[in-house]
Structures are given as structure tokens and as C-alpha cells.
Design an enzyme around this catalytic site. Structure first.
Site, mmCIF file in Angstrom:
data_model
loop_
_atom_site.group_PDB
_atom_site.id
_atom_site.type_symbol
_atom_site.label_atom_id
_atom_site.label_comp_id
_atom_site.label_asym_id
_atom_site.label_seq_id
_atom_site.Cartn_x
_atom_site.Cartn_y
_atom_site.Cartn_z
ATOM 1 N N THR A 16 7.857 3.928 2.902
ATOM 2 C CA THR A 16 7.239 5.131 3.465
ATOM 3 C C THR A 16 7.448 5.208 4.972
ATOM 4 O O THR A 16 7.537 6.293 5.537
ATOM 5 C CB THR A 16 5.729 5.129 3.133
ATOM 6 O OG1 THR A 16 5.599 5.273 1.729
ATOM 7 C CG2 THR A 16 4.981 6.248 3.810
ATOM 8 N N SER A 62 9.886 0.684 -2.133
ATOM 9 C CA SER A 62 9.712 -0.735 -2.495
ATOM 10 C C SER A 62 9.108 -0.941 -3.877
ATOM 11 O O SER A 62 9.097 -2.061 -4.386
ATOM 12 C CB SER A 62 8.904 -1.480 -1.432
ATOM 13 O OG SER A 62 7.516 -1.284 -1.590
ATOM 14 N N THR A 95 5.113 -0.362 1.459
ATOM 15 C CA THR A 95 3.856 -1.096 1.341
ATOM 16 C C THR A 95 3.613 -1.626 -0.079
ATOM 17 O O THR A 95 2.859 -2.577 -0.257
ATOM 18 C CB THR A 95 2.649 -0.196 1.722
ATOM 19 O OG1 THR A 95 2.619 0.933 0.849
ATOM 20 C CG2 THR A 95 2.719 0.249 3.164
ATOM 21 N N ASP A 96 4.245 -0.980 -1.085
ATOM 22 C CA ASP A 96 3.879 -1.296 -2.474
ATOM 23 C C ASP A 96 4.139 -2.746 -2.875
ATOM 24 O O ASP A 96 3.343 -3.341 -3.590
ATOM 25 C CB ASP A 96 4.629 -0.367 -3.443
ATOM 26 C CG ASP A 96 4.073 1.051 -3.418
ATOM 27 O OD1 ASP A 96 2.943 1.243 -2.915
ATOM 28 O OD2 ASP A 96 4.762 1.968 -3.901
HETATM 29 N N1 ASP Z 1 6.195 3.691 -2.430
HETATM 30 C C1 ASP Z 1 6.291 3.324 -1.042
HETATM 31 C C2 ASP Z 1 7.044 2.008 -0.930
HETATM 32 O O1 ASP Z 1 6.475 0.982 -1.234
HETATM 33 C C3 ASP Z 1 4.935 3.199 -0.475
HETATM 34 C C4 ASP Z 1 4.868 2.812 0.967
HETATM 35 O O2 ASP Z 1 5.787 2.342 1.594
HETATM 36 O O3 ASP Z 1 3.757 2.987 1.515
HETATM 37 O O4 ASP Z 1 8.189 2.006 -0.549
#
Ligand code: ASP
Length: 313
Positions: A16, A62, A95-96
């Protein structure tokens, strides 16, 4: 204390933090992994002129992280961390699965220099983009003289690879270190340290196959009301080498599931018990049928079990 002269290498993997949305006030309907790492650095005026290098290692959401990307990323981190002029490496990530990547890198590399993962809860195009500040803070940690090991820097705090968890799907303050607490706070580029940095022995990159499909298969099953042993049987039949069970409470398992797991273990499938409570650890007792993963979350216990299977002679 900061080493301003030393180079920091920033490796981009997507997430993200590199996400784009058609509408700046849309914090959920965006596409992750769109903006290149060079552009992410350009969005932080305070980093202009700083001794930085950047490299795009991957560009993905991710949630879709693969073992092959993990291997490539670990190799690029190891390469740059070995350079005398580099004080530390920053990895921009989603973040995932950030906490899984952090634990993988810590166990494989256990770097003596800081390997700093950072991310964002809002896309780069958002009104309230948190990525630029997180990136600035991550670079400060990568330059900090006392820093070492794999850490995650988000929302003004430094979390250790073992403890860090994503605990909220939306809030900007989405990461936590549970009982252990954060290693440090970052305030105006300066660190206020609370406890020691991650340490440990590196398992070594040579143990990790470059071909992601050659990694051992380790799956996670959850114990819950109405759990069935058939799920374990199906995973074993499909070739699982290891199973992590996300247990209730202090490592308790539904008796149907437990019977199937004990049978699987007797047949050579490695099993680890973690807790689904998302805090604390599984306190084992002598004679437990299935070993405890201690304080590792089910996802980190899965990484641990894969690496343990790879280390087997
Ligand atoms: N779906 C995203 C990822 O993990 C979520 C994020 O980065 O906050 O790439």
C-alpha cells in the site's frame, strides 16, 4: 546517534505504501504495488541529497507474497548489508505479510546491521498518506549507530521481527509488539530506545532454495468448535511436510483435530502448536503430545517450521 555519511539502500517490494487510488479520499479502493521505490523516495523532501540508493526487488500486494520473492529479497539484503559503506537497508513492503517477511529475514540473515521494514496503511495518493513519514523514520533507524537486526518501523515506533503483528485492518496505528512492547520510539528523527535490538544466529541463505516450489509445504489449521480431523488428513494427502495448529487458549486443540494431528506426527509430518489468541505464548508441559511454538504467531511458526525442515540433514 546517527551516521549521516553512511549509505542506506532502500529496496522496494510494493504494498500500500506504493499504492495508487483514483480518488485521494478513498482509503480502501486502491491498487497496491504501483509506485516505484525511486518515486517513493522523491516524495520525502527531507531525504533529498541524503546518501541513498534504491532498487526495485518486487512490485506486489504483499497478500500475494511468494517464497521465491522472499529468497530474492533476502539475497539482495545480504548483498547490500555486506557492503562496508552501507549502514543499513530499508525494505518497503505491504502491511499484510510484513511480519512474516520480517521473521523470515531475521531467522535467515540475523543481520548485525539494521534491516528496517516499513509500510503504510494508506496509499501514496491518499490525503492522509503515512508512507512518506514512515520511510523517513525507517531511514533514520537504518542510520542509527546502535541499531541491528530486522525491525519494522511504522507510526513512529520500532518493532522487533519476533514480536511485531498487524493488529488492525484499517487504523494507521495498526502494528503492535504485544507483551514485549516496541523497541524504540522515533521522535523528529531521533530514537528513544526501550529495550534491546533483535539478535540471534543466522540460519544462512545457502539453506534456502532459490526455487520457491522446492520449499517444504507447511500449512496452518485452526482449532475451533466443530473442528474436523478430515482437514488434517486432506492436507497430509496433498503432500504437507508440516502443520501448524492455531490453537485455542494455551495450546488446546479440539479432540477430533488433535487425534488427526497426532496420527500425522506419527507418520512423520512435523506439527507445532501456536495460539490463536494473538498474544502471549503456548506454555507447554512435560509429556505434551504436540510441541509448542512458544510465542510465535501461527504465521511465524509456519516460517519457523519451514526453515527447520530446510535445515534437516
Ligand atoms: N494489501 C496490502 C499489502 O499488504 C496492504 C498494505 O500494504 O497495507 O500489500
Amino acid at each position: 546517534m546517527q551516521n549521516q555519511a553512511a549509505t542506506v539502500v532502500v529496496l522496494g517490494t510494493g504494498g500500500t505504501i506504493a499504492g495508487r487510488s483514483a480518488n485521494a479520499s478513498d482509503n480502501v479502493g486502491y491498487t497496491a504495488g504501483q509506485v516505484g521505490v525511486t518515486q517513493l523516495l522523491q516524495a520525502v523532501p527531507a531525504l533529498a541529497g541524503a546518501p541513498l540508493e534504491s532498487e526495485q526487488v518486487a512490485q506486489l500486494d504483499s497478500k500475494d507474497m511468494t517464497h521465491a520473492v522472499w529468497r530474492d529479497l533476502a539475497a539482495r539484503c545480504a548483498h547490500h548489508l555486506a557492503r562496508a559503506e552501507v549502514s543499513g537497508v530499508v525494505v518497503t513492503h505491504g502491511t499484510d505479510t510484513l511480519e512474516e517477511t520480517a521473521w523470515f529475514l531475521q531467522r535467515v540473515l540475523a543481520p548485525a546491521k539494521p534491516l528496517v521494514m516499513t509500510a503504510a496503511m494508506r496509499p501514496a495518493t491518499a490525503l492522509q498518506a503515512d508512507g512518506p513519514q514512515n520511510l523517513l523514520d525507517a531511514v533514520a533507524v537504518a542510520r542509527h549507530a546502535g541499531a541491528r537486526g530486522v525491525v519494522a518501523v511504522l507510526d513512529g515506533r520500532v518493532h522487533g521481527a519476533r514480536d511485531v503483528r498487524k493488529v488492525h485492518p484499517y487504523r494507521i496505528d495498526a502494528f503492535d509488539s504485544g507483551d514485549a512492547g516496541a523497541i524504540a520510539a522515533i521522535e523528529e528523527g531521533r530514537l528513544r530506545c526501550f529495550r534491546p535490538w533483535p539478535e540471534g544466529a543466522a540460519l544462512g541463505l545457502e539453506r534456502v532454495p532459490a526455487d520457491g516450489s522446492a520449499w517444504p509445504v507447511v500449512e496452518i489449521v485452526t482449532s475451533h468448535a466443530g473442528a474436523r480431523g478430515a482437514a488434517v488428513q486432506a492436507l497430509c494427502d496433498s503432500g504437507a511436510h508440516g502443520l501448524v495448529v492455531a490453537c485455542t487458549g494455551n495450546g488446546t486443540v479440539h479432540r477430533e483435530l488433535e487425534a488427526a494431528l497426532v496420527t500425522a506426527q506419527e507418520r512423520g509430518v512435523r506439527v507445532l502448536r501456536s495460539t490463536r489468541t494473538r498474544a502471549g505464548r503456548v506454555i507447554g508441559v512435560a509429556g505434551d503430545a504436540l510441541p509448542s511454538a512458544e510465542d510465535l504467531t501461527p504465521e511465524k511458526a509456519r516460517v519457523e517450521l519451514m526453515l527447520s525442515l530446510l535445515s534437516r540433514p
